[in-house]
Design a protein around this motif. Structure first.
Motif, short mmCIF file in Angstrom:
data_model
loop_
_atom_site.label_atom_id
_atom_site.label_comp_id
_atom_site.label_asym_id
_atom_site.label_seq_id
_atom_site.Cartn_x
_atom_site.Cartn_y
_atom_site.Cartn_z
N GLU A 28 0.53 -1.19 0.49
CA GLU A 28 -0.05 0.25 0.40
C GLU A 28 0.89 1.43 -0.04
OE1 GLU A 28 -3.63 2.42 2.68
OE2 GLU A 28 -2.87 -0.25 3.29
N SER A 29 1.82 0.68 0.69
CA SER A 29 2.70 2.42 1.02
C SER A 29 3.67 2.60 -0.69
CB SER A 29 3.64 2.19 1.96
OG SER A 29 4.67 2.78 1.91
N ASP B 97 2.10 4.57 -3.21
CA ASP B 97 1.23 6.08 -3.22
C ASP B 97 1.75 6.87 -4.07
OD1 ASP B 97 1.62 8.66 -2.45
OD2 ASP B 97 1.51 8.14 -0.35
N SER C 123 8.26 0.23 2.42
CA SER C 123 8.70 1.88 1.98
C SER C 123 9.94 1.71 2.08
CB SER C 123 8.07 2.52 3.07
OG SER C 123 9.34 2.05 4.25
N ARG D 103 9.60 6.27 2.48
CA ARG D 103 9.02 6.58 2.84
C ARG D 103 9.65 7.79 3.62
NH1 ARG D 103 3.65 7.46 2.80
NH2 ARG D 103 3.68 5.94 0.83
N SER E 180 7.78 9.53 6.67
CA SER E 180 6.81 9.57 7.08
C SER E 180 5.79 9.02 6.51
CB SER E 180 6.58 10.94 7.98
OG SER E 180 6.22 11.69 6.76
N GLU E 181 4.16 8.68 6.35
CA GLU E 181 3.04 8.30 5.86
C GLU E 181 2.86 10.08 5.76
OE1 GLU E 181 -1.16 7.62 7.58
OE2 GLU E 181 0.35 7.39 9.00
N GLN E 182 3.69 10.81 5.26
CA GLN E 182 2.56 11.78 4.37
C GLN E 182 4.03 11.93 3.40
OE1 GLN E 182 -0.15 12.96 4.28
NE2 GLN E 182 -0.83 11.47 5.31
N SER E 183 4.96 11.69 3.41
CA SER E 183 6.13 12.12 2.93
C SER E 183 7.49 11.45 1.98
CB SER E 183 6.99 13.22 3.10
OG SER E 183 7.65 12.62 4.50
N SER E 184 8.23 12.03 1.03
CA SER E 184 8.92 10.66 0.37
C SER E 184 10.02 11.59 0.16
CB SER E 184 8.60 9.92 -0.33
OG SER E 184 8.10 10.85 -1.86
N ARG F 72 5.47 15.42 -0.84
CA ARG F 72 4.17 14.99 0.21
C ARG F 72 3.18 15.37 -0.09
NH1 ARG F 72 5.41 16.07 5.51
NH2 ARG F 72 3.89 16.69 7.05
N HIS F 73 2.54 15.10 0.84
CA HIS F 73 1.20 15.24 0.48
C HIS F 73 0.39 16.25 1.02
CE1 HIS F 73 -0.05 11.31 -1.11
NE2 HIS F 73 0.54 10.97 -1.11
#
Lengths: 70, 420
Positions: free
Chosen positions: A27-28, A31, B226, B280, B282-286, B311-312
């Motif tokens: 899932e990751s 993205d 990730s 990755r 964080s959950e919002q960024s790569s 980033r989201h």
């Protein structure tokens, strides 16, 4: 070119042997922020102009047509 | 020996067991309007339209049309030199014969050439012949038709590209074969590109060929849930006329600097190897980090470093910030000026020692629910892309045309992707 094939063969054997990510664990990775060159058309156009400004090209994964500006 | 190794690699790859089929590209329509502006007074607008459509479960076709519309201040002055390095007296062709430059001066005034872009003025008629594009000095049209086909466990893509402009045509055939294995943790892609180019400068009465063959091998590997890594290699062989006919070289002739045509080798072997690591944060960024090493038989060696942060910002907005640094040394035959004519001569700034930096900014707006306050974003099928790049380049020598060592350029793109 020989070293490239040797390197690829080495990577193929080493890295493919340690694959651990199952399809349902991706899932990751699915993205959009985790995809390299998510828009290949856009990447190709950007690369095209840089190719003309610099003396190097290749190994970018991008593809564009030739032109007389280079 | 190389062929045996390549064959061994291919056999290992295509006879390997745990392989899964790959996906065709998504059906989509993509429209982009892009622009390029630099401190050498070069302006380029290049709109493009591309469509990708599945025609069966295993086949997808792609068509793309792009047009470069170029304006340059130097074209409007007839492309005259401002370097102060001396008056044009003679020019040589590739065989070393001298011509009276006066013979070409009248042609130059009609078919003026931009020394910076090497784009040739369209004069009165131009490609389209109408007034709609009359404010542009040169126009390049590029047509691309491609097909992707799933064959067994492999994804095969073939692309034909044809580019035409006033003084240059290029026909390209490109193909890739890619395969995933090890439960889709590993992907190998082998590529082949063959180009047949023709150059016929407006200030010359000859036509020359340039042929390019490029092989590439790209290898991607998941490193975990990730992170992924990619290795890219390419080998390119260029043959034929490899100089820029509109560049000139300053040569000392009996105490007077005269401008002559560049003389490049007619063969160039270019190699590059690169790696890109994406992980990755964080959950919002790569973060994506890359490095490329390039070398060729003209003694050009370069290093390219890149970083890209994404980033989201919300459910529908993605922000991207990038940095790219490039370092290059000088080709063995490059000189800013020549004390006497030599067998190989160039003052092409791309072959000088130098460096460049690029800042990249990208914003992606994805449509979908929750975007009702913006009517153009309500569809989940639509995506808007905005990007801006600021590029600076420094070379050890000044450019032969304007003497400048530094160039600043900006490049923008406004794009719409519609998935159907």
């Amino acid at each position: 070119m020989r070293w490239i094939y040797v390197l690829l063969l080495f990577l193929l054997l080493i890295l493919s042997g340690c694959a651990t990510v199952k399809p349902w664990e991706r899932e990751s990775l699915a993205d959009p922020i985790m995809i390299i060159d998510e828009n290949p058309i856009d990447a190709g156009m950007k690369e095209h102009f840089i190719d003309y400004r610099e003396g190097s090209e290749g190994a970018t994964g991008a593809q564009s047509g030739g032109c007389g500006c280079g | 020996m190389d062929k045996k190794l390549a064959l061994g690699l291919l056999i290992l790859l295509f006879l390997s067991g745990s392989v899964l089929a790959q996906d065709l590209p998504d059906d989509e329509l993509q429209v982009n309007i892009s622009g390029y502006f630099d401190s050498f007074d070069v302006n380029v607008m290049y709109p493009s339209i591309a469509i990708t459509r599945k025609v069966s479960d295993k086949t997808s076709i792609t068509g793309r049309y792009l047009v470069d519309m170029i304006t340059a201040a130097s074209m409007k002055t007839g492309g005259s030199s401002s370097s102060g390095s001396g008056e044009r007296e003679h020019e040589d062709d590739d065989e070393g014969r001298e011509h009276d430059f006066g013979k070409t001066s009248s042609a130059t005034s009609v078919n003026s050439v931009d020394a910076v872009t090497a784009a040739s003025s369209r004069g009165g008629g131009g490609v389209f012949g109408g007034e709609g594009l009359s404010s542009f000095d040169d126009v390049r049209n590029e047509f691309n038709l491609g097909v992707s086909q799933i064959v067994g466990e492999n994804l095969i893509s073939l692309n034909g590209i044809y580019s035409t402009e006033r003084d240059y045509t290029s026909s390209t055939l490109a193909g890739t074969i890619s395969r995933q294995f090890a439960m889709k943790n590993t992907t190998l892609q082998l590529g082949f590109v063959r180009s047949w180019d023709k150059v016929f400068p407006v200030i010359k009465d000859w036509t020359r060929s340039k042929d390019v063959v490029t092989y590439s091998a790209n290898f991607s590997q998941l490193l975990g849930k990730s992170a992924l890594i990619q290795f890219l290699t390419s080998y390119s062989e260029n043959n034929g006329y490899l100089a820029d006919a509109y560049n000139q070289v300053s040569v000392d002739s009996m105490g007077t600097m005269v401008l002559r045509d560049p003389i490049h080798p007619n063969n160039r072997i270019r190699k590059a190897a690169a790696t890109q690591l994406k992980f990755r944060l964080s959950e919002q960024s790569s973060m994506q980090m890359g490095y490329r090493y390039y070398w060729d038989n003209w003694d050009v060696v370069s290093h390219t470093f890149s970083m890209n942060y994404m980033r989201h910002m919300s459910d529908h907005v993605v922000l991207g910030l990038g940095w790219r640094t490039y370092l290059q040394n000088r080709a063995f035959f490059f000189k800013p000026q020549y004390a006497q004519p030599e067998a190989l001569m160039t003052s092409d700034i791309k072959l000088d020692k130098g460096y460049s930096n690029q800042l990249q900014f990208e914003l992606t707006l994805n449509g979908g629910r929750g975007q009702d306050y913006l009517p153009f974003l309500t569809s989940e099928k639509i995506q808007y892309n905005i990007s801006l790049n600021v590029y600076s380049r420094h070379t050890q020598s000044g450019y032969w045309y304007n003497g400048q060592k530094n160039m600043i350029a900006t490049n923008f793109n406004l794009g719409i992707r519609y998935r159907f």
